[in-house]
Design a protein around this motif. Sequence first.
Motif: not given
Length: 91
Positions: A15-26, A30-33, A35-41, A43-47
Amino acid sequence: MFDLLLLSLACYRITSIVHRERIAEPLRRLIGYDGLSYPDNFLGSLFSCFWCLSVWCAGLAIILYVYFPILVWVCAVSAGAILIREIEEKG
């Protein structure tokens, strides 16, 4: 009981890797992040929510435990090392 501890540590690490670490940034991009915010959908809410994401990562950890247990061990040991470091820094 040991399996629960192992899976919990692995889930935290995944969870830590996916949520905030650089390795999972791509993946996050891909889901619309942006660098500042997630999309309002969904997947955005999930991530954007560590707690929500951890539910899905727990499922992933269990699947990995069944088919690739060594990966669960790697994630759990990594989480243990991180937690030890956190304790040392606060102590």
